[in-house]
Enzyme design. Structure first.
Site, PDB file in Angstrom:
ATOM      1  CB  THR A  74      -8.327 -14.076   0.905  1.00 25.22           C
ATOM      2  OG1 THR A  74      -7.931 -12.757   0.514  1.00 25.22           O
ATOM      3  CG2 THR A  74      -7.325 -14.623   1.898  1.00 25.22           C
ATOM      4  CB  ALA A 131      -5.708  -8.418   0.409  1.00 26.35           C
ATOM      5  CB  VAL A 170      -3.558  -4.859  -4.835  1.00 21.96           C
ATOM      6  CG1 VAL A 170      -4.954  -4.278  -5.066  1.00 21.96           C
ATOM      7  CG2 VAL A 170      -2.808  -4.074  -3.770  1.00 21.96           C
ATOM      8  CE  LYS A 171      -8.111 -13.279  -6.000  1.00 20.54           C
ATOM      9  NZ  LYS A 171      -8.588 -14.356  -5.119  1.00 20.54           N
ATOM     10  CG  LEU A 172      -6.535  -4.933  -8.804  1.00 22.70           C
ATOM     11  CD1 LEU A 172      -5.424  -4.437  -9.724  1.00 22.70           C
ATOM     12  CD2 LEU A 172      -7.287  -3.758  -8.178  1.00 22.70           C
TER      13      LEU A 172
END
Ligand code: G3P
Length: 216
Positions: free
Chosen positions: A27, A60, A86-88
């Site tokens: 996402t 996310a 965890v999307k960074l």
């Protein structure tokens, strides 16, 4: 190659999951906004709902752009469900946060990657996934698939374990080409995945079988 679906739409995620070929979900803030989700509690609940629908990793994305903010937000996201990745963003503090999370055994996805150098840095920081956006490169007359090939070469040279997650996949041939080049994962819309099963000879062949079966 793993298949991720790139959407925050629960119906589409459910449909892809029912097909039996789904390995995860990605996402981003634009996709969440498209579903009309806002406010931290609603966003967090939506991520949990996605995790309940699929078996694999669910990316996310943090909204902060500073290290402390990304750590705080990323820890809250990771605590929501064991499937959360965890999307960074691929910025200086994003790389620092990537190292922080990988040292803690929390999965990460470094996003908005458009060059081999960025992908190399993400791998050095211990990213679980790196997301080169192939469609957006194609949009500016730059070969997105070529970038996937270059990253594959560099990662293979040094046995990096970071998985190449081809993102911004727009259509079925992107998926086929990513598989030929050796992307570890592709994330795209359900329509691109469904396109893989279509062939006019399959349709005409089935029609003939069914016609002939009337004589059985
Ligand atoms: O996975 C990244 C993706 O959401 C971006 O896709 O089509 O907006 O370039 P697109």
């Amino acid at each position: 190659m793993k298949f991720f679906i790139d959407t925050a739409n629960l119906d589409q995620i459910e449909e892809a999951q029912a097909l039996g070929v789904l390995d995860g979900v990605t996402t981003n803030p634009s996709l969440m906004a498209k579903e009309g989700i806002s406010g931290e509690a609603n966003i967090f609940n939506h991520y949990k709902a996605i995790c309940e629908l699929v078996d694999g990793d669910v990316s996310a994305e943090v909204l902060s752009t500073d290290f402390d903010g990304m750590v705080k937000e990323g820890e809250a996201l990771a605590a929501l469900h064991p499937q959360i990745v965890v999307k960074l963003p691929m910025i200086k503090d994003g790389i620092k946060a990537c190292r922080y999370f990988s040292a803690k055994g929390i999965k990460t996805n470094v996003t908005l990657v458009f060059s081999v150098g960025q992908a190399l840095l993400a791998a050095k920081a211990g990213a679980t996934y790196v997301s080169p956006f192939i469609g957006r490169l194609d949009d500016i007359s730059t070969d997105g698939l070529h970038l996937i090939g270059e990253i594959r070469e560099v990662y293979d040279n040094y046995f990096f374990e970071t998985e190449i997650l081809a993102a911004s996949v727009r259509h079925t041939m992107h998926i086929v080409d990513c598989a030929k080049i050796g992307a570890d994962v592709m994330t795209g819309p359900l329509s691109a995945i469904e396109g893989l099963m279509r062939h006019p000879l399959t349709d005409s062949g089935l029609a003939k079988f069914l016609e002939d079966a009337k004589n059985l």
